[in-house]
Design a protein around this motif. Structure first.
Motif, PDB file in Angstrom:
ATOM      1  N   LYS A   1     -19.217   1.376   7.097  1.00 34.24           N
ATOM      2  CA  LYS A   1     -20.190   2.240   6.432  1.00 34.24           C
ATOM      3  C   LYS A   1     -19.466   3.011   5.345  1.00 34.24           C
ATOM      4  O   LYS A   1     -18.345   3.475   5.552  1.00 34.24           O
ATOM      5  CB  LYS A   1     -20.806   3.231   7.423  1.00 34.24           C
ATOM      6  CG  LYS A   1     -21.574   2.563   8.538  1.00 34.24           C
ATOM      7  CD  LYS A   1     -22.091   3.594   9.522  1.00 34.24           C
ATOM      8  CE  LYS A   1     -22.772   2.907  10.691  1.00 34.24           C
ATOM      9  NZ  LYS A   1     -23.187   3.875  11.718  1.00 34.24           N
ATOM     10  N   VAL A   2     -20.117   3.136   4.192  1.00 37.16           N
ATOM     11  CA  VAL A   2     -19.554   3.893   3.079  1.00 37.16           C
ATOM     12  C   VAL A   2     -20.532   5.002   2.720  1.00 37.16           C
ATOM     13  O   VAL A   2     -21.672   4.733   2.345  1.00 37.16           O
ATOM     14  CB  VAL A   2     -19.294   3.002   1.842  1.00 37.16           C
ATOM     15  CG1 VAL A   2     -18.736   3.832   0.691  1.00 37.16           C
ATOM     16  CG2 VAL A   2     -18.350   1.851   2.182  1.00 37.16           C
ATOM     17  N   TYR A   3     -20.076   6.230   2.864  1.00 35.45           N
ATOM     18  CA  TYR A   3     -20.863   7.400   2.475  1.00 35.45           C
ATOM     19  C   TYR A   3     -20.390   7.788   1.079  1.00 35.45           C
ATOM     20  O   TYR A   3     -19.184   8.019   0.874  1.00 35.45           O
ATOM     21  CB  TYR A   3     -20.638   8.548   3.458  1.00 35.45           C
ATOM     22  CG  TYR A   3     -21.070   8.212   4.868  1.00 35.45           C
ATOM     23  CD1 TYR A   3     -22.375   8.463   5.291  1.00 35.45           C
ATOM     24  CD2 TYR A   3     -20.181   7.651   5.772  1.00 35.45           C
ATOM     25  CE1 TYR A   3     -22.777   8.160   6.592  1.00 35.45           C
ATOM     26  CE2 TYR A   3     -20.569   7.340   7.077  1.00 35.45           C
ATOM     27  CZ  TYR A   3     -21.869   7.600   7.477  1.00 35.45           C
ATOM     28  OH  TYR A   3     -22.267   7.295   8.760  1.00 35.45           O
ATOM     29  N   SER A   4     -21.321   7.822   0.121  1.00 33.44           N
ATOM     30  CA  SER A   4     -20.913   8.027  -1.263  1.00 33.44           C
ATOM     31  C   SER A   4     -22.024   8.714  -2.061  1.00 33.44           C
ATOM     32  O   SER A   4     -23.089   9.003  -1.532  1.00 33.44           O
ATOM     33  CB  SER A   4     -20.582   6.676  -1.901  1.00 33.44           C
ATOM     34  OG  SER A   4     -21.738   5.852  -1.960  1.00 33.44           O
ATOM     35  N   THR A   5     -21.716   8.955  -3.333  1.00 36.11           N
ATOM     36  CA  THR A   5     -22.704   9.439  -4.291  1.00 36.11           C
ATOM     37  C   THR A   5     -22.591   8.585  -5.550  1.00 36.11           C
ATOM     38  O   THR A   5     -21.524   8.019  -5.814  1.00 36.11           O
ATOM     39  CB  THR A   5     -22.477  10.922  -4.667  1.00 36.11           C
ATOM     40  OG1 THR A   5     -21.216  11.038  -5.316  1.00 36.11           O
ATOM     41  CG2 THR A   5     -22.534  11.827  -3.453  1.00 36.11           C
ATOM     42  N   PRO A   6     -23.667   8.492  -6.320  1.00 36.24           N
ATOM     43  CA  PRO A   6     -23.628   7.656  -7.528  1.00 36.24           C
ATOM     44  C   PRO A   6     -22.636   8.134  -8.583  1.00 36.24           C
ATOM     45  O   PRO A   6     -22.123   7.332  -9.356  1.00 36.24           O
ATOM     46  CB  PRO A   6     -25.057   7.744  -8.083  1.00 36.24           C
ATOM     47  CG  PRO A   6     -25.899   8.201  -6.951  1.00 36.24           C
ATOM     48  CD  PRO A   6     -25.007   9.032  -6.069  1.00 36.24           C
ATOM     49  N   SER A   7     -22.336   9.432  -8.617  1.00 39.29           N
ATOM     50  CA  SER A   7     -21.480   9.979  -9.672  1.00 39.29           C
ATOM     51  C   SER A   7     -19.997  10.013  -9.307  1.00 39.29           C
ATOM     52  O   SER A   7     -19.186  10.518 -10.071  1.00 39.29           O
ATOM     53  CB  SER A   7     -21.947  11.395 -10.020  1.00 39.29           C
ATOM     54  OG  SER A   7     -21.850  12.225  -8.879  1.00 39.29           O
ATOM     55  N   CYS A   8     -19.628   9.459  -8.165  1.00 41.09           N
ATOM     56  CA  CYS A   8     -18.257   9.545  -7.664  1.00 41.09           C
ATOM     57  C   CYS A   8     -17.441   8.306  -8.060  1.00 41.09           C
ATOM     58  O   CYS A   8     -17.706   7.215  -7.560  1.00 41.09           O
ATOM     59  CB  CYS A   8     -18.308   9.698  -6.141  1.00 41.09           C
ATOM     60  SG  CYS A   8     -16.790   9.325  -5.291  1.00 41.09           S
ATOM     61  N   PRO A   9     -16.439   8.467  -8.944  1.00 45.04           N
ATOM     62  CA  PRO A   9     -15.646   7.303  -9.359  1.00 45.04           C
ATOM     63  C   PRO A   9     -14.828   6.687  -8.229  1.00 45.04           C
ATOM     64  O   PRO A   9     -14.628   5.467  -8.196  1.00 45.04           O
ATOM     65  CB  PRO A   9     -14.735   7.856 -10.461  1.00 45.04           C
ATOM     66  CG  PRO A   9     -14.723   9.330 -10.266  1.00 45.04           C
ATOM     67  CD  PRO A   9     -16.030   9.697  -9.614  1.00 45.04           C
ATOM     68  N   TRP A  10     -14.357   7.490  -7.271  1.00 45.90           N
ATOM     69  CA  TRP A  10     -13.579   6.944  -6.151  1.00 45.90           C
ATOM     70  C   TRP A  10     -14.471   6.167  -5.198  1.00 45.90           C
ATOM     71  O   TRP A  10     -14.025   5.225  -4.544  1.00 45.90           O
ATOM     72  CB  TRP A  10     -12.806   8.045  -5.443  1.00 45.90           C
ATOM     73  CG  TRP A  10     -11.704   8.549  -6.311  1.00 45.90           C
ATOM     74  CD1 TRP A  10     -11.657   9.748  -6.975  1.00 45.90           C
ATOM     75  CD2 TRP A  10     -10.515   7.855  -6.679  1.00 45.90           C
ATOM     76  NE1 TRP A  10     -10.504   9.831  -7.721  1.00 45.90           N
ATOM     77  CE2 TRP A  10      -9.781   8.681  -7.555  1.00 45.90           C
ATOM     78  CE3 TRP A  10      -9.983   6.603  -6.355  1.00 45.90           C
ATOM     79  CZ2 TRP A  10      -8.557   8.304  -8.105  1.00 45.90           C
ATOM     80  CZ3 TRP A  10      -8.761   6.233  -6.898  1.00 45.90           C
ATOM     81  CH2 TRP A  10      -8.067   7.072  -7.757  1.00 45.90           C
ATOM     82  N   CYS A  11     -15.748   6.536  -5.145  1.00 42.04           N
ATOM     83  CA  CYS A  11     -16.707   5.780  -4.331  1.00 42.04           C
ATOM     84  C   CYS A  11     -16.879   4.371  -4.913  1.00 42.04           C
ATOM     85  O   CYS A  11     -16.901   3.387  -4.182  1.00 42.04           O
ATOM     86  CB  CYS A  11     -18.059   6.492  -4.298  1.00 42.04           C
ATOM     87  SG  CYS A  11     -18.009   8.139  -3.584  1.00 42.04           S
ATOM     88  N   VAL A  12     -16.985   4.309  -6.231  1.00 42.15           N
ATOM     89  CA  VAL A  12     -17.118   3.015  -6.909  1.00 42.15           C
ATOM     90  C   VAL A  12     -15.886   2.157  -6.633  1.00 42.15           C
ATOM     91  O   VAL A  12     -16.002   0.967  -6.312  1.00 42.15           O
ATOM     92  CB  VAL A  12     -17.337   3.208  -8.430  1.00 42.15           C
ATOM     93  CG1 VAL A  12     -17.298   1.873  -9.164  1.00 42.15           C
ATOM     94  CG2 VAL A  12     -18.650   3.932  -8.685  1.00 42.15           C
ATOM     95  N   LYS A  13     -14.698   2.747  -6.725  1.00 44.76           N
ATOM     96  CA  LYS A  13     -13.461   2.009  -6.458  1.00 44.76           C
ATOM     97  C   LYS A  13     -13.435   1.480  -5.021  1.00 44.76           C
ATOM     98  O   LYS A  13     -13.062   0.337  -4.778  1.00 44.76           O
ATOM     99  CB  LYS A  13     -12.235   2.887  -6.698  1.00 44.76           C
ATOM    100  CG  LYS A  13     -11.961   3.194  -8.154  1.00 44.76           C
ATOM    101  CD  LYS A  13     -10.701   4.030  -8.294  1.00 44.76           C
ATOM    102  CE  LYS A  13     -10.459   4.500  -9.702  1.00 44.76           C
ATOM    103  NZ  LYS A  13     -10.236   3.442 -10.659  1.00 44.76           N
TER     104      LYS A  13
END
Length: 76
Positions: free
Chosen positions: A4-16
């Motif tokens: 599971k990945v908890y993230s936000t659309p504006s987070c560059p580390w989430c994209v990585k």
């Protein structure tokens, strides 16, 4: 294996983190904690953190894009 990945659309580390999982053909469930209040609460309870990304790999919590530990937990 559950990822599971908890993230936000504006987070560059989430994209990585998500790109890394995709590049290694790892299926994952994504939770946008900026709009999903239940997922945000779940993430905070699991990690004790409000920052993203948070990865839950079979119950092992990783805060941030810690590629070394992600690879270890996924046997990459």
């Amino acid at each position: 294996m559950s990822v599971k990945v908890y993230s936000t659309p504006s987070c560059p580390w989430c994209v990585k983190a998500k790109d890394y999982l995709k590049a290694n053909n790892i299926a994952f469930q994504e939770y946008d904690v900026s709009v999903d209040r239940e997922a945000a609460t779940d993430m905070i309870e699991k990690s004790g953190q409000r920052g993203v990304p948070v990865l839950d790999i079979d119950g092992n919590i990783i805060v941030g894009f810690d590629q070394k530990n992600i690879a270890k937990l996924l046997n990459l």
